[in-house]
Motif scaffolding. Structure first.
Motif, PDB file in Angstrom:
ATOM      1  N   SER A  76       4.797   4.442   2.544  1.00 15.79           N
ATOM      2  CA  SER A  76       4.557   2.996   2.605  1.00 15.79           C
ATOM      3  C   SER A  76       4.436   2.524   4.051  1.00 15.79           C
ATOM      4  O   SER A  76       5.388   1.976   4.613  1.00 15.79           O
ATOM      5  CB  SER A  76       5.688   2.247   1.906  1.00 15.79           C
ATOM      6  N   PRO A  77       3.279   2.710   4.668  1.00 15.58           N
ATOM      7  CA  PRO A  77       3.127   2.311   6.072  1.00 15.58           C
ATOM      8  C   PRO A  77       3.183   0.796   6.232  1.00 15.58           C
ATOM      9  O   PRO A  77       2.714   0.060   5.361  1.00 15.58           O
ATOM     10  CB  PRO A  77       1.758   2.850   6.458  1.00 15.58           C
ATOM     11  N   PRO A  78       3.733   0.327   7.344  1.00 14.29           N
ATOM     12  CA  PRO A  78       3.739  -1.105   7.606  1.00 14.29           C
ATOM     13  C   PRO A  78       2.321  -1.610   7.882  1.00 14.29           C
ATOM     14  O   PRO A  78       1.425  -0.836   8.205  1.00 14.29           O
ATOM     15  CB  PRO A  78       4.636  -1.246   8.838  1.00 14.29           C
ATOM     16  N   GLU A  79       2.160  -2.891   7.771  1.00 19.69           N
ATOM     17  CA  GLU A  79       0.841  -3.519   7.966  1.00 19.69           C
ATOM     18  C   GLU A  79       0.186  -3.101   9.274  1.00 19.69           C
ATOM     19  O   GLU A  79      -1.013  -2.850   9.329  1.00 19.69           O
ATOM     20  CB  GLU A  79       1.000  -5.044   7.920  1.00 19.69           C
ATOM     21  N   ALA A  80       0.963  -2.993  10.330  1.00 22.47           N
ATOM     22  CA  ALA A  80       0.425  -2.658  11.652  1.00 22.47           C
ATOM     23  C   ALA A  80      -0.206  -1.264  11.701  1.00 22.47           C
ATOM     24  O   ALA A  80      -1.093  -1.017  12.518  1.00 22.47           O
ATOM     25  CB  ALA A  80       1.523  -2.757  12.704  1.00 22.47           C
ATOM     26  N   ASP A  81       0.210  -0.349  10.832  1.00 23.83           N
ATOM     27  CA  ASP A  81      -0.299   1.028  10.839  1.00 23.83           C
ATOM     28  C   ASP A  81      -1.326   1.306   9.745  1.00 23.83           C
ATOM     29  O   ASP A  81      -1.855   2.412   9.656  1.00 23.83           O
ATOM     30  CB  ASP A  81       0.855   2.018  10.667  1.00 23.83           C
ATOM     31  N   ARG A  82      -1.610   0.339   8.917  1.00 23.49           N
ATOM     32  CA  ARG A  82      -2.465   0.597   7.756  1.00 23.49           C
ATOM     33  C   ARG A  82      -3.883   1.031   8.108  1.00 23.49           C
ATOM     34  O   ARG A  82      -4.423   1.917   7.468  1.00 23.49           O
ATOM     35  CB  ARG A  82      -2.464  -0.607   6.820  1.00 23.49           C
ATOM     36  N   MET A 101       0.844  -1.178   0.000  1.00 23.28           N
ATOM     37  CA  MET A 101       0.000   0.000   0.000  1.00 23.28           C
ATOM     38  C   MET A 101       0.890   1.242   0.000  1.00 23.28           C
ATOM     39  O   MET A 101       1.866   1.311   0.729  1.00 23.28           O
ATOM     40  CB  MET A 101      -0.898  -0.009   1.231  1.00 23.28           C
ATOM     41  N   ARG A 102       0.540   2.201  -0.844  1.00 20.24           N
ATOM     42  CA  ARG A 102       1.264   3.464  -0.916  1.00 20.24           C
ATOM     43  C   ARG A 102       0.282   4.618  -0.765  1.00 20.24           C
ATOM     44  O   ARG A 102      -0.835   4.567  -1.256  1.00 20.24           O
ATOM     45  CB  ARG A 102       2.009   3.587  -2.229  1.00 20.24           C
ATOM     46  N   ILE A 103       0.748   5.655  -0.105  1.00 24.51           N
ATOM     47  CA  ILE A 103      -0.053   6.861   0.086  1.00 24.51           C
ATOM     48  C   ILE A 103       0.254   7.819  -1.063  1.00 24.51           C
ATOM     49  O   ILE A 103       1.414   8.059  -1.393  1.00 24.51           O
ATOM     50  CB  ILE A 103       0.299   7.557   1.414  1.00 24.51           C
ATOM     51  N   HIS A 104      -0.796   8.368  -1.645  1.00 25.16           N
ATOM     52  CA  HIS A 104      -0.635   9.375  -2.691  1.00 25.16           C
ATOM     53  C   HIS A 104      -1.361  10.649  -2.262  1.00 25.16           C
ATOM     54  O   HIS A 104      -2.515  10.599  -1.841  1.00 25.16           O
ATOM     55  CB  HIS A 104      -1.199   8.889  -4.023  1.00 25.16           C
ATOM     56  N   LEU A 113      -6.174  12.754  -0.563  1.00 26.02           N
ATOM     57  CA  LEU A 113      -5.339  11.596  -0.250  1.00 26.02           C
ATOM     58  C   LEU A 113      -5.981  10.315  -0.750  1.00 26.02           C
ATOM     59  O   LEU A 113      -7.201  10.139  -0.628  1.00 26.02           O
ATOM     60  CB  LEU A 113      -5.109  11.489   1.258  1.00 26.02           C
ATOM     61  N   THR A 114      -5.162   9.434  -1.289  1.00 29.37           N
ATOM     62  CA  THR A 114      -5.636   8.119  -1.713  1.00 29.37           C
ATOM     63  C   THR A 114      -4.592   7.078  -1.336  1.00 29.37           C
ATOM     64  O   THR A 114      -3.418   7.405  -1.108  1.00 29.37           O
ATOM     65  CB  THR A 114      -5.881   8.045  -3.228  1.00 29.37           C
ATOM     66  N   LEU A 115      -5.051   5.840  -1.260  1.00 31.57           N
ATOM     67  CA  LEU A 115      -4.166   4.702  -1.029  1.00 31.57           C
ATOM     68  C   LEU A 115      -4.161   3.848  -2.280  1.00 31.57           C
ATOM     69  O   LEU A 115      -5.209   3.570  -2.852  1.00 31.57           O
ATOM     70  CB  LEU A 115      -4.657   3.895   0.169  1.00 31.57           C
ATOM     71  N   GLU A 116      -2.986   3.457  -2.688  1.00 33.95           N
ATOM     72  CA  GLU A 116      -2.834   2.642  -3.888  1.00 33.95           C
ATOM     73  C   GLU A 116      -2.228   1.300  -3.505  1.00 33.95           C
ATOM     74  O   GLU A 116      -1.283   1.257  -2.723  1.00 33.95           O
ATOM     75  CB  GLU A 116      -1.928   3.352  -4.890  1.00 33.95           C
ATOM     76  N   GLY A 117      -2.766   0.264  -4.060  1.00 37.89           N
ATOM     77  CA  GLY A 117      -2.214  -1.075  -3.853  1.00 37.89           C
ATOM     78  C   GLY A 117      -2.737  -1.823  -2.707  1.00 37.89           C
ATOM     79  O   GLY A 117      -3.359  -1.581  -1.818  1.00 37.89           O
TER      80      GLY A 117
END
Length: 64
Positions: A39-45, A1-4, A60-64
């Protein structure tokens, strides 16, 4: 997951920063969001997802 971040939409309101300041910061000079870690780790998603959803202008959007 990436933050845009879409800076064309951003109004610098800071909702994202107030909810997840490890990942977002409103730049004082530009008054626009800066993504500190895209690119937040799984624990912070879930936490980051909530901050992204809180953006009132949908900059803001999340990709992936």
């Amino acid at each position: 997951m990436r933050i845009h971040a879409d800076k064309a939409k951003c109004e610098g309101l800071g909702m994202c920063e107030s909810m997840a300041n490890d990942y977002f910061e409103v730049d004082e000079d530009e008054d626009l969001v800066q993504v500190l870690d895209d690119s937040p780790p799984e624990a912070d998603r879930a936490h980051v997802f909530a901050a992204v959803q809180a953006c009132p202008v949908l900059a803001l959007t999340l990709e992936g």
